[in-house]
Enzyme design. Sequence first.
Site, PDB file in Angstrom:
ATOM      1  N   ALA A  10      -2.921   3.118   0.409  1.00 26.85           N
ATOM      2  CA  ALA A  10      -3.041   4.308  -0.441  1.00 26.85           C
ATOM      3  C   ALA A  10      -3.302   3.965  -1.902  1.00 26.85           C
ATOM      4  O   ALA A  10      -3.309   4.845  -2.751  1.00 26.85           O
ATOM      5  CB  ALA A  10      -1.786   5.163  -0.311  1.00 26.85           C
ATOM      6  N   ARG A  15      -9.140  -0.945 -10.548  1.00 25.89           N
ATOM      7  CA  ARG A  15      -9.856  -2.088 -11.126  1.00 25.89           C
ATOM      8  C   ARG A  15     -11.141  -2.455 -10.376  1.00 25.89           C
ATOM      9  O   ARG A  15     -11.922  -3.279 -10.839  1.00 25.89           O
ATOM     10  CB  ARG A  15      -8.915  -3.297 -11.210  1.00 25.89           C
ATOM     11  CG  ARG A  15      -7.984  -3.206 -12.406  1.00 25.89           C
ATOM     12  CD  ARG A  15      -7.050  -4.377 -12.466  1.00 25.89           C
ATOM     13  NE  ARG A  15      -5.907  -4.192 -11.584  1.00 25.89           N
ATOM     14  CZ  ARG A  15      -5.082  -5.177 -11.222  1.00 25.89           C
ATOM     15  NH1 ARG A  15      -5.299  -6.403 -11.638  1.00 25.89           N
ATOM     16  NH2 ARG A  15      -4.053  -4.924 -10.432  1.00 25.89           N
ATOM     17  N   TYR A 100      -0.773  -4.743   4.529  1.00 29.00           N
ATOM     18  CA  TYR A 100      -1.428  -4.109   3.380  1.00 29.00           C
ATOM     19  C   TYR A 100      -2.943  -4.117   3.573  1.00 29.00           C
ATOM     20  O   TYR A 100      -3.530  -5.149   3.913  1.00 29.00           O
ATOM     21  CB  TYR A 100      -1.046  -4.863   2.090  1.00 29.00           C
ATOM     22  CG  TYR A 100       0.450  -4.795   1.872  1.00 29.00           C
ATOM     23  CD1 TYR A 100       1.017  -3.778   1.108  1.00 29.00           C
ATOM     24  CD2 TYR A 100       1.299  -5.706   2.498  1.00 29.00           C
ATOM     25  CE1 TYR A 100       2.397  -3.675   0.958  1.00 29.00           C
ATOM     26  CE2 TYR A 100       2.676  -5.612   2.354  1.00 29.00           C
ATOM     27  CZ  TYR A 100       3.220  -4.594   1.579  1.00 29.00           C
ATOM     28  OH  TYR A 100       4.579  -4.491   1.451  1.00 29.00           O
ATOM     29  N   GLY A 101      -3.554  -2.961   3.337  1.00 27.93           N
ATOM     30  CA  GLY A 101      -4.998  -2.820   3.529  1.00 27.93           C
ATOM     31  C   GLY A 101      -5.825  -3.668   2.587  1.00 27.93           C
ATOM     32  O   GLY A 101      -6.996  -3.936   2.847  1.00 27.93           O
ATOM     33  N   SER A 403     -60.200 -12.863  15.670  1.00 32.62           N
ATOM     34  CA  SER A 403     -59.600 -12.564  14.362  1.00 32.62           C
ATOM     35  C   SER A 403     -60.019 -11.207  13.836  1.00 32.62           C
ATOM     36  O   SER A 403     -61.107 -10.714  14.132  1.00 32.62           O
ATOM     37  CB  SER A 403     -60.035 -13.629  13.344  1.00 32.62           C
ATOM     38  OG  SER A 403     -59.550 -14.868  13.761  1.00 32.62           O
ATOM     39  N   ALA A 421     -64.402 -11.262  17.292  1.00 28.40           N
ATOM     40  CA  ALA A 421     -63.791 -11.122  15.963  1.00 28.40           C
ATOM     41  C   ALA A 421     -64.288  -9.876  15.250  1.00 28.40           C
ATOM     42  O   ALA A 421     -65.433  -9.482  15.395  1.00 28.40           O
ATOM     43  CB  ALA A 421     -64.084 -12.357  15.129  1.00 28.40           C
TER      44      ALA A 421
HETATM   45  C1  UD1 Z   1       4.643  -5.406  -4.078  1.00 25.87           C
HETATM   46  C2  UD1 Z   1       6.100  -5.760  -3.841  1.00 25.87           C
HETATM   47  C3  UD1 Z   1       6.402  -7.114  -4.469  1.00 25.87           C
HETATM   48  C4  UD1 Z   1       5.482  -8.171  -3.901  1.00 25.87           C
HETATM   49  C5  UD1 Z   1       4.029  -7.746  -4.082  1.00 25.87           C
HETATM   50  C6  UD1 Z   1       3.125  -8.688  -3.347  1.00 25.87           C
HETATM   51  C7  UD1 Z   1       7.218  -3.604  -3.827  1.00 25.87           C
HETATM   52  C8  UD1 Z   1       8.069  -2.668  -4.598  1.00 25.87           C
HETATM   53  N1  UD1 Z   1       6.902  -4.729  -4.435  1.00 25.87           N
HETATM   54  O1  UD1 Z   1       4.481  -5.290  -5.476  1.00 25.87           O
HETATM   55  O2  UD1 Z   1       7.735  -7.467  -4.220  1.00 25.87           O
HETATM   56  O3  UD1 Z   1       5.699  -9.391  -4.539  1.00 25.87           O
HETATM   57  O4  UD1 Z   1       3.815  -6.433  -3.524  1.00 25.87           O
HETATM   58  O5  UD1 Z   1       1.800  -8.379  -3.659  1.00 25.87           O
HETATM   59  O6  UD1 Z   1       6.890  -3.324  -2.701  1.00 25.87           O
HETATM   60  N2  UD1 Z   1       0.983   1.258  -1.940  1.00 25.87           N
HETATM   61  C9  UD1 Z   1       0.844   2.460  -1.304  1.00 25.87           C
HETATM   62  N3  UD1 Z   1       1.534   3.542  -1.755  1.00 25.87           N
HETATM   63  C10 UD1 Z   1       2.373   3.467  -2.831  1.00 25.87           C
HETATM   64  C11 UD1 Z   1       2.504   2.227  -3.477  1.00 25.87           C
HETATM   65  C12 UD1 Z   1       1.805   1.137  -3.009  1.00 25.87           C
HETATM   66  O7  UD1 Z   1       0.100   2.596  -0.336  1.00 25.87           O
HETATM   67  O8  UD1 Z   1       2.972   4.492  -3.174  1.00 25.87           O
HETATM   68  C13 UD1 Z   1       0.248   0.096  -1.443  1.00 25.87           C
HETATM   69  C14 UD1 Z   1      -0.785  -0.365  -2.464  1.00 25.87           C
HETATM   70  O9  UD1 Z   1      -2.041   0.203  -2.162  1.00 25.87           O
HETATM   71  C15 UD1 Z   1      -0.818  -1.856  -2.257  1.00 25.87           C
HETATM   72  C16 UD1 Z   1       0.568  -2.194  -1.766  1.00 25.87           C
HETATM   73  O10 UD1 Z   1       1.133  -0.972  -1.299  1.00 25.87           O
HETATM   74  O11 UD1 Z   1      -1.730  -2.209  -1.253  1.00 25.87           O
HETATM   75  C17 UD1 Z   1       1.433  -2.857  -2.815  1.00 25.87           C
HETATM   76  O12 UD1 Z   1       1.630  -1.955  -3.867  1.00 25.87           O
HETATM   77  P1  UD1 Z   1       1.702  -2.412  -5.359  1.00 25.87           P
HETATM   78  O13 UD1 Z   1       2.035  -1.259  -6.194  1.00 25.87           O
HETATM   79  O14 UD1 Z   1       0.500  -3.201  -5.686  1.00 25.87           O
HETATM   80  O15 UD1 Z   1       2.974  -3.368  -5.315  1.00 25.87           O
HETATM   81  P2  UD1 Z   1       3.201  -4.606  -6.203  1.00 25.87           P
HETATM   82  O16 UD1 Z   1       3.648  -4.168  -7.536  1.00 25.87           O
HETATM   83  O17 UD1 Z   1       2.091  -5.551  -6.121  1.00 25.87           O
END
Ligand code: UD1
Length: 460
Positions: A10, A15, A100-101, A403, A421
């Site tokens: 999600a 970026r 994670y996607g 040709s 040709a």
């Molecule tokens: C998260 C972890 C952190 C870990 C890191 C590794 C938590 C609180 N922290 O941090 O401990 O070291 O990943 O990369 O989990 N996402 C959603 N919905 C949300 C929030 C996030 O789908 O409401 C998805 C994001 O798209 C992303 C993933 O979850 O793919 C991680 O979210 P992000 O906010 O990037 O967490 P980090 O701060 O990187």
Amino acid sequence: MKLGVVILAAGKGTRMRSALPKVLHPLAGRPLLRHVLDAAEAIGAAEICVVYGHGGEQVPTALADVQCSWVEQRERLGTGHAVQQAMPAMQGMDRVLVLYGDVPLIEPETLSRLVTDSTDTGLGVLTMTLPDPTGYGRIVRCKQGHVLRVVEHKDASEAELGITEINTGIIVADRAQLQHWLERIDNNNIQNEYYLTDVIGLATDDGVEVRTAQPEHIEEVAGINDRIQLAQLERYQQLRIAENLMRSGVTLMDPARLDVRGSLECERDVLIDVNLICEGRVRIGAEARIGPNCLLIDCEIGAGAEIFANSVVERAKVGAGARIGPFARLRPGAQVGAGCHIGNFVEIKKSLVADGSKVNHLSYIGDCDIDSGVNIGAGTITCNYDGVNKHRTRIGANAFIGSNTSLVAPVEIAPGATIGAGSVIARDAPAEKLTLTRAEQVTVEHWQRPVKRPQSKQEV
Ligand code: UD1
Ligand code: CA
């Protein structure tokens, strides 16, 4: 044991600066999310649920063929909140694995190891030790080395920031226990988010031992946030593909100059020169050779065939020992038989060229059936399109087309026929005879070349 997989996808992907949701950007020719779905399938997930958000229906629409459920996370309230959205879809599962996607290269072997190593307890976490752990959640352990909790970088104390073991984000938990822990997490932290990572502290509080496992390569847990990271992971993945090919008996003139955007299967002793791009499903038979700068899309190259430099083969089939190019283009539906020669600046579309036939230079062959042993002279064109409909041309075995012949379809050249040709052939040509259309050659007597007029001053 029924394993359910939740994939968080999600994220906004700000970026990437793209209209396309981040998880749909391709890596090695497939969307990031598709890689993760494949890994989930590879470990035998009984149920997969993807949590999507940004990009709305674009994500489920693009991957409509995948066997999984989709839930939308309307408000992005944190990773814990995101997993909560998927829990109804996990009913009936014994354990839940969170992926994670935007972490596309996680290996099924690593996930299986994490799941197996933690089967006898409620929670397993995939961790890693990094020289620079900046930004990651840290794994806090007690003196005896047991995991106590995870603290996010932004919430960490000075001492905790010194911890180099990080949370990769990937966890596996007992489904029922995870459900309870998720109900107990709050957003009392610096980011006001519901952290999935709080589940680890809650497990410890409940006396549940938290197991950890590590990936083999750091790239397995690398997340993609921008196009630079995407390009870096693309290079890593391409090199891995190249190495696997070499291990299976393929010679690559330069493993850094091959791009496989899909799948490439090669039999033994295939030789691939630099700058080959493969898309979709490509198969190459034993001892075939691919010259520099070729593009192969969803095609099959027979054993011992040679594709010379700068050729493009798309949704076509090349027979054993055939020679294609340089600068040849086989378009969808081209089927070239064994030992055929298709030379420079020849385009072949939706046509069968039977064994041993040759189209050596500067020709367009479209909607045509060429039997075996045929020789097509330079510059021969099948006029297959009347502006409204396409028509077929048939050329019998051992025919010889001179040709610069235009074959106006529908038309049939019988076996063994010879076409003179420069002919425009609009009616069927009989077997074993010479057929030609040709304006008579004339020579104009007393004709003189024009001579240059003397130039006046103004014209200079
Ligand atoms: C998260 C972890 C952190 C870990 C890191 C590794 C938590 C609180 N922290 O941090 O401990 O070291 O990943 O990369 O989990 N996402 C959603 N919905 C949300 C929030 C996030 O789908 O409401 C998805 C994001 O798209 C992303 C993933 O979850 O793919 C991680 O979210 P992000 O906010 O990037 O967490 P980090 O701060 O990187
Ligand atoms: Ca992240």
